[in-house]
Structure formats: C-alpha cells, structure tokens
Design a protein around this motif. Sequence first.
Motif, PDB file in Angstrom:
ATOM      1  N   UNK A 139       0.834  -1.207   0.000  1.00 12.88           N
ATOM      2  CA  UNK A 139       0.000   0.000   0.000  1.00 12.88           C
ATOM      3  C   UNK A 139       0.867   1.255   0.000  1.00 12.88           C
ATOM      4  N   UNK A 140       1.936   1.222   0.788  1.00  8.04           N
ATOM      5  CA  UNK A 140       2.814   2.390   0.877  1.00  8.04           C
ATOM      6  C   UNK A 140       3.478   2.694  -0.462  1.00  8.04           C
ATOM      7  N   UNK A 155       3.189   6.163  -2.407  1.00  9.25           N
ATOM      8  CA  UNK A 155       4.354   6.889  -2.893  1.00  9.25           C
ATOM      9  C   UNK A 155       4.259   7.212  -4.372  1.00  9.25           C
ATOM     10  N   UNK A 156       3.797   6.230  -5.151  1.00  3.81           N
ATOM     11  CA  UNK A 156       3.651   6.454  -6.597  1.00  3.81           C
ATOM     12  C   UNK A 156       2.609   7.525  -6.879  1.00  3.81           C
ATOM     13  N   UNK A 157       1.500   7.495  -6.133  1.00  2.00           N
ATOM     14  CA  UNK A 157       0.440   8.489  -6.334  1.00  2.00           C
ATOM     15  C   UNK A 157       0.918   9.878  -5.932  1.00  2.00           C
ATOM     16  N   UNK A 163       1.278   9.502   9.352  1.00  3.27           N
ATOM     17  CA  UNK A 163      -0.133   9.864   9.188  1.00  3.27           C
ATOM     18  C   UNK A 163      -0.817   9.060   8.085  1.00  3.27           C
ATOM     19  N   UNK A 164      -0.227   8.967   6.870  1.00  8.68           N
ATOM     20  CA  UNK A 164      -0.871   8.120   5.862  1.00  8.68           C
ATOM     21  C   UNK A 164      -0.925   6.650   6.265  1.00  8.68           C
ATOM     22  N   UNK A 165       0.072   6.185   7.018  1.00  2.76           N
ATOM     23  CA  UNK A 165       0.015   4.800   7.488  1.00  2.76           C
ATOM     24  C   UNK A 165      -1.162   4.591   8.438  1.00  2.76           C
ATOM     25  N   UNK A 166      -1.478   5.596   9.224  1.00  2.32           N
ATOM     26  CA  UNK A 166      -2.624   5.486  10.136  1.00  2.32           C
ATOM     27  C   UNK A 166      -3.923   5.318   9.352  1.00  2.32           C
ATOM     28  N   UNK A 167      -4.055   6.049   8.246  1.00  2.00           N
ATOM     29  CA  UNK A 167      -5.252   5.902   7.417  1.00  2.00           C
ATOM     30  C   UNK A 167      -5.367   4.485   6.876  1.00  2.00           C
ATOM     31  N   UNK A 168      -4.280   3.979   6.336  1.00  2.33           N
ATOM     32  CA  UNK A 168      -4.312   2.638   5.759  1.00  2.33           C
ATOM     33  C   UNK A 168      -4.492   1.565   6.823  1.00  2.33           C
ATOM     34  N   UNK A 187      -5.776   4.435  -0.556  1.00  2.00           N
ATOM     35  CA  UNK A 187      -4.535   4.968  -1.127  1.00  2.00           C
ATOM     36  C   UNK A 187      -4.695   6.465  -1.389  1.00  2.00           C
ATOM     37  N   UNK A 188      -5.822   6.851  -1.993  1.00  2.00           N
ATOM     38  CA  UNK A 188      -6.090   8.268  -2.263  1.00  2.00           C
ATOM     39  C   UNK A 188      -6.134   9.080  -0.959  1.00  2.00           C
ATOM     40  N   UNK A 189      -6.770   8.505   0.049  1.00  2.00           N
ATOM     41  CA  UNK A 189      -6.923   9.238   1.310  1.00  2.00           C
ATOM     42  C   UNK A 189      -5.591   9.346   2.051  1.00  2.00           C
ATOM     43  N   UNK A 190      -4.791   8.293   1.985  1.00  2.00           N
ATOM     44  CA  UNK A 190      -3.475   8.351   2.616  1.00  2.00           C
ATOM     45  C   UNK A 190      -2.610   9.416   1.944  1.00  2.00           C
ATOM     46  N   UNK A 191      -2.653   9.493   0.621  1.00  2.00           N
ATOM     47  CA  UNK A 191      -1.898  10.517  -0.104  1.00  2.00           C
ATOM     48  C   UNK A 191      -2.429  11.909   0.228  1.00  2.00           C
ATOM     49  N   UNK A 192      -3.744  12.031   0.378  1.00  2.00           N
ATOM     50  CA  UNK A 192      -4.339  13.309   0.777  1.00  2.00           C
ATOM     51  C   UNK A 192      -3.777  13.771   2.102  1.00  2.00           C
TER      52      UNK A 192
END
Length: 332
Positions: free
Chosen positions: A20-21, A25-27, A56-61, A75-80
């Motif tokens: 997922x990470x 990262x790609x996004x 923080x993005x890891x917490x979302x995922x 993935x979108x929300x973690x990047x956000x």
Amino acid sequence: MNTQMTTKPHERLAAYLSEDMQQVGALIRERMASEHAPRIPEVTAHLVEAGGKRLRPMLTMAAARMCGYSGPHHIHLAATVEFIHTATLLHDDVVDESAQRRGRPTANLLWDNQSSVLVGDYLFARAFQLMTEPGSMRVMQILSNAAATIAEGEVLQLTAARNLETDEDIYLQVVRGKTAALFSAATEVGGVIAGADDAQVQSLFAYGDALGIAFQIVDDLLDYQGDAKATGKNIGDDFRERKLTLPVIKAVKRASDEERAFWVRTIEKGRQEDGDLEQALELLHKHDTLSATREDALAWTAEAKSALGALPDHEVKDMLTDLADYVVSRIS
C-alpha cells in the motif's frame, strides 16, 4: 533475538503496509508533478523524500485494513493526508523562520519563502482534488474540517506562544489544532471508507486525537532533553524561537516573581542573552516540569490505547497499541 521485539512499531506497520505504501508513494509522485512549474516538484520532493516516517498516511491505511477494507480508495486518502501534512510543514518553516527539518536545510532556506508558501498552497489544492475521488461526502467533510482546524491552530499559536497568560487548556487547544487534528482525521477516514459503524469510527477518531496530542507533547519535551542527531533539532530551539510549550507553561505557573520576570524577558519580550537557555533548563528541573510533562504524555498514550478497545481484533490493532507506547518511549 526476536525481530518482533527489536523492530520499532512504525517499522512493523510500514512492513505490513509495504505494498500500500508503494502505491501511496507512486500516487504522491504523480500528483506532485507540474507541467508548467518545475519548481513545484523540486520543492515538494525535497521534503517528501527526506526520509520521514509517513506516519499519518500509514494510520489511514491501518485503520482501513483493521476495519476490513479491500478497495483502492484508502490509497487516495493516505496521499491526501500526506499532502496536507507536507503543505503545513512548508508553511510552518516560513512562519517559524526555520533553517532545518529532519536534519536537512528547509525548503525556504534552499529556495525562498515565496516558493515554500506557494508550493504549500499547491499541495493543499492537490489534497482537495484527491479527497474527492473516493466520492464520499463524509470523507470530504472530515478532511476539509481538519485542514481548517490545522490553520486555526496555527493562528492561535501565533498569539498564544509568546503570551505568559497561556495556560494548559489553551496549549491543548493549539495542539489539537496544529497536530492532533490530522492524526484523528487520518484514522477516522480510514474507518469511514471501510464502512465501519459509528462507534468504531468514533474510537478511531479518539485514538488518533490522543496519539496526536501525546506525539506533540513528546516533541515539545524532546526540545529540552532530546538528542539533536535523533530529532534533527537542536536542544532549545523552541526556547530560542520563544515558543511557550508545556514544560515552560508548567514552570511559569510555579514561578516566583523573579523567575516570572525571567520568562517575561526571554519569551514575551524576546531579549535573550548568553546563558539564558541554561537558566531555563535549571528552572524546568527545579520545578520538575519535564517529568510532569512526561506524565501528561503517558496519560494521553493510555487514552489512545483505551480507545482501541472497541475495534476489531486484528494484528494491526496490536501494532497501533505498540505505536502509542513507542511515542512516549522516545523520552524514556
């Protein structure tokens, strides 16, 4: 030796979420690109690729996975979440006139204040584009409210940070704004996108809120007793920047008239002299405010772990419990 015992909780979480990470990262790299303004990816990459934990993005995922989510939109929300965080860092370094972050020169030092502010604005805009893509109004409300709360917390800090009348309640309000708001939004949207029930979503919010508060208290404490190589900050940076953080707020509350005059001169009026940092540290130790601040961090850590009780049994849940303990272990 057991690898489970020697690997840090955020590293175990990163390993569990590694696929997922990679997508996050790609996004991020895709969306921080700009066809017409090459400085945008230059400035963004300097910070995004600086080796941060991307907690923080890891917490979302993690929240989404714990609640059984198997779709693509975490993935979108973690990047956000990461874009919002990076934007605030760019703006903070300008406001604080910082020269170093994560042990490297800040973007405003390498480029200029204008570039940092405008690239931060661009990342906020990208964040708002990303948060619309899952098509959830509730998600957009949570993340947009968090962005507003972060800005409000930063503005409140401008007036509170150098005012000796600032008490622990106001400090907590600042911390909830500038730090905990994004932690709690990150965990909350993970549950929402997974379709978790209201009680579980509220528990995820409570976990993120308490974890974020503990994280900031520890960060403020490390400024007076941390290892500069480990933190990327010099001891006493907050004092030199005249930030009234929790250890000092507690010392001011317990100060004699002479001690209060010292804090007025150094924090409120900004007339600092050689030896003032050493005197500030003496006062913090005299009134035992570093230990008292650590106890506050431990209490918020306990609250974070308690909030996880309502969530499903899952290996990620154990990692989040260990993560809460690890936040405070940095000052043990």
